[in-house]
Design a protein around this motif. Structure first.
Motif, PDB file in Angstrom:
ATOM      1  N   ALA A  88      44.602  40.623  44.840  1.00 41.30           N
ATOM      2  CA  ALA A  88      43.871  40.308  43.611  1.00 41.30           C
ATOM      3  C   ALA A  88      43.360  38.869  43.557  1.00 41.30           C
ATOM      4  CB  ALA A  88      44.758  40.568  42.399  1.00 41.30           C
ATOM      5  N   SER A  89      44.144  37.946  44.052  1.00 39.99           N
ATOM      6  CA  SER A  89      43.733  36.544  43.938  1.00 39.99           C
ATOM      7  C   SER A  89      42.497  36.258  44.787  1.00 39.99           C
ATOM      8  CB  SER A  89      44.882  35.629  44.375  1.00 39.99           C
ATOM      9  OG  SER A  89      45.195  35.903  45.730  1.00 39.99           O
ATOM     10  N   ALA A  90      42.349  37.022  45.877  1.00 39.64           N
ATOM     11  CA  ALA A  90      41.241  36.752  46.795  1.00 39.64           C
ATOM     12  C   ALA A  90      39.951  37.424  46.362  1.00 39.64           C
ATOM     13  CB  ALA A  90      41.616  37.223  48.200  1.00 39.64           C
ATOM     14  N   LEU A  91      40.059  38.381  45.455  1.00 38.76           N
ATOM     15  CA  LEU A  91      38.892  39.181  45.100  1.00 38.76           C
ATOM     16  C   LEU A  91      37.779  38.371  44.457  1.00 38.76           C
ATOM     17  CD1 LEU A  91      40.162  42.630  43.853  1.00 38.76           C
ATOM     18  CD2 LEU A  91      38.469  42.154  45.618  1.00 38.76           C
ATOM     19  N   GLU A  92      38.187  37.448  43.604  1.00 39.74           N
ATOM     20  CA  GLU A  92      37.174  36.643  42.932  1.00 39.74           C
ATOM     21  C   GLU A  92      36.464  35.755  43.944  1.00 39.74           C
ATOM     22  OE1 GLU A  92      38.770  35.719  38.877  1.00 39.74           O
ATOM     23  OE2 GLU A  92      37.531  33.943  39.179  1.00 39.74           O
ATOM     24  N   THR A  93      37.252  35.192  44.841  1.00 37.88           N
ATOM     25  CA  THR A  93      36.666  34.385  45.911  1.00 37.88           C
ATOM     26  C   THR A  93      35.727  35.223  46.758  1.00 37.88           C
ATOM     27  OG1 THR A  93      38.807  33.323  45.984  1.00 37.88           O
ATOM     28  CG2 THR A  93      37.244  32.745  47.721  1.00 37.88           C
ATOM     29  N   THR A 177      29.810  31.568  41.450  1.00 37.39           N
ATOM     30  CA  THR A 177      31.187  31.617  40.949  1.00 37.39           C
ATOM     31  C   THR A 177      31.314  32.636  39.825  1.00 37.39           C
ATOM     32  OG1 THR A 177      31.378  29.269  41.449  1.00 37.39           O
ATOM     33  CG2 THR A 177      33.093  30.232  40.058  1.00 37.39           C
ATOM     34  N   GLU A 178      30.376  32.567  38.882  1.00 31.26           N
ATOM     35  CA  GLU A 178      30.447  33.489  37.755  1.00 31.26           C
ATOM     36  C   GLU A 178      30.134  34.914  38.194  1.00 31.26           C
ATOM     37  OE1 GLU A 178      29.219  31.603  33.790  1.00 31.26           O
ATOM     38  OE2 GLU A 178      28.052  30.483  35.274  1.00 31.26           O
ATOM     39  N   MET A 179      29.180  35.045  39.122  1.00 30.43           N
ATOM     40  CA  MET A 179      28.869  36.378  39.636  1.00 30.43           C
ATOM     41  C   MET A 179      30.080  36.962  40.371  1.00 30.43           C
ATOM     42  SD  MET A 179      25.951  37.152  38.527  1.00 30.43           S
ATOM     43  CE  MET A 179      25.525  38.616  39.466  1.00 30.43           C
ATOM     44  N   GLY A 180      30.879  36.086  40.975  1.00 31.04           N
ATOM     45  CA  GLY A 180      32.101  36.528  41.633  1.00 31.04           C
ATOM     46  C   GLY A 180      33.044  37.183  40.638  1.00 31.04           C
ATOM     47  N   LYS A 181      33.153  36.577  39.462  1.00 26.66           N
ATOM     48  CA  LYS A 181      33.999  37.169  38.415  1.00 26.66           C
ATOM     49  C   LYS A 181      33.463  38.528  37.997  1.00 26.66           C
ATOM     50  CE  LYS A 181      35.328  32.691  36.453  1.00 26.66           C
ATOM     51  NZ  LYS A 181      34.953  31.716  35.405  1.00 26.66           N
TER      52      LYS A 181
END
Lengths: 203, 203
Positions: A88-93, A177-181
């Motif tokens: 989960a932590s890597a997904l946003e990245t 960054t925001e699109m990553g979220k």
DNA sequence: TCCTTTTGTTATACTGTGTAACAATGTTTG
DNA sequence: CAAACATTGTTACACAGTATAACAAAAGGA
């Protein structure tokens, strides 16, 4: 039609001609609708005789596929390596990296999305992305039956393409960054959650 | 070019000619690729003089849009009335009804999705569906800022189209009832949930 | 019926596709 | 380096589809 892949060493003239044709098509797509591009136009821009086109390709579609294949292989391996890190932590990245990658190669992606008018291209891209997620996205392959997984991976692939398309149309705002979220929440988490709930009701 | 909508009463000959052309195009699309259809072919099948086409339309695209507009208005109002009933219990039924509707009018939808090769058509359809959901899907308009809502409604529209396309390609299996569940879970609930979680992090 | 509008017929200019024959140029091999 | 081979360029042509024009024939509305 000159031999292409049988002998390891390709005639430098062939290599040159094909590169010229690919480059010509790319530069034309970037400023015209693909449907309105003619073979004559491509060969003129490539500074190559008209008939030479037919000595290497049968249709413009074929040339387009060759252009996209170059770029797609790159994108695919990029997404693939990212999709494997599914904690989960890597997904946003992961999401951020995808959109940063697109930012870098914006031209290629504009071509790719413009060329979706060629249905074959769209299908191919969707299928490739779907297969990658089906294989490498861990949460998917554990939950749900085959049909659900097919729907889900198809959903992820089309959604990702649509999101990329939307982003390009909006001049690449908001930031990667925001699109990553958005990617993590709207596409990945949502789909995984949906697959989970669907497999509980046992479709 | 004969007048079309200015006077209330359209010349019956005009009405007839246009209907013949539309029907001819539809029957051709159902068995050929749209890109390979010529004006000559359409007029021959419509049993109308070649030049008569140009007296009503400028391009085949234009005729196609007219064909799709008929069908789309119907689909849109159908989805719109459904989207207004957005309480959770009705959502699954809503999904089922959508896919039952598609089952009924499978031919029209095959045309619609085949015609997505015409990029303009795809964009138009996506935008129309997105607007409907943006306006009438209650949970969306309350949560999230404008950008998030735009992304979300675009996401719903493209996902719904992709899901319909997938279903048609898979010979309309599984059943509308099961597709209704998928629709509710994978598209609506997921998106609403994602918008909620995105607005919490305050994009 | 008379006038108007639409449709059909025929002809034509134009653009793009796809192929053929042969000359010219570049590449490889002995 | 020269001969043999492969690729490219030039010119020509047949063909299909687009788009328009002029005039005759048919259909509709007053």
């Amino acid at each position: 039609m000159p031999r292409k892949s049988s002998p390891v060493n390709i005639d430098p003239r062939v290599k040159r001609t094909r590169r010229l044709l690919r480059d010509a098509l790319v530069s034309l797509i970037l400023k015209k609708d693909f449907a309105s591009i003619t073979i004559k136009e491509v060969t003129e821009r490539a500074e190559v005789a008209y008939i030479t086109f037919y000595r290497h390709y049968e249709t413009l579609d074929q040339l387009l596929m060759e252009v996209l294949d170059e770029g797609l292989v790159e994108l695919m391996t990029h997404i693939e390596t990212l999709a494997k890190q599914s904690d989960a932590s890597a997904l946003e990245t992961e999401g951020r990296l995808i959109f940063e990658y697109i930012l870098q190669k914006a031209d290629l992606f504009r071509i790719l999305l413009k060329s979706q008018s060629v249905t074959r291209v769209r299908r191919k891209v969707v299928r490739n992305i779907a297969i990658i997620f089906q294989k490498s996205c861990v949460p998917l392959e554990r939950l749900g039956n085959q049909v659900t997984i097919n729907i889900a991976s198809n959903h992820i692939a089309t959604s990702l393409l649509a999101l990329i398309e939307w982003w390009l149309e909006n001049n690449m705002n908001p930031s990667p960054t925001e699109m990553g979220k958005v990617y993590k929440s709207l596409i990945i988490d949502s789909t995984v959650g949906a697959v989970r709930s669907l497999s509980i009701v046992s479709m």
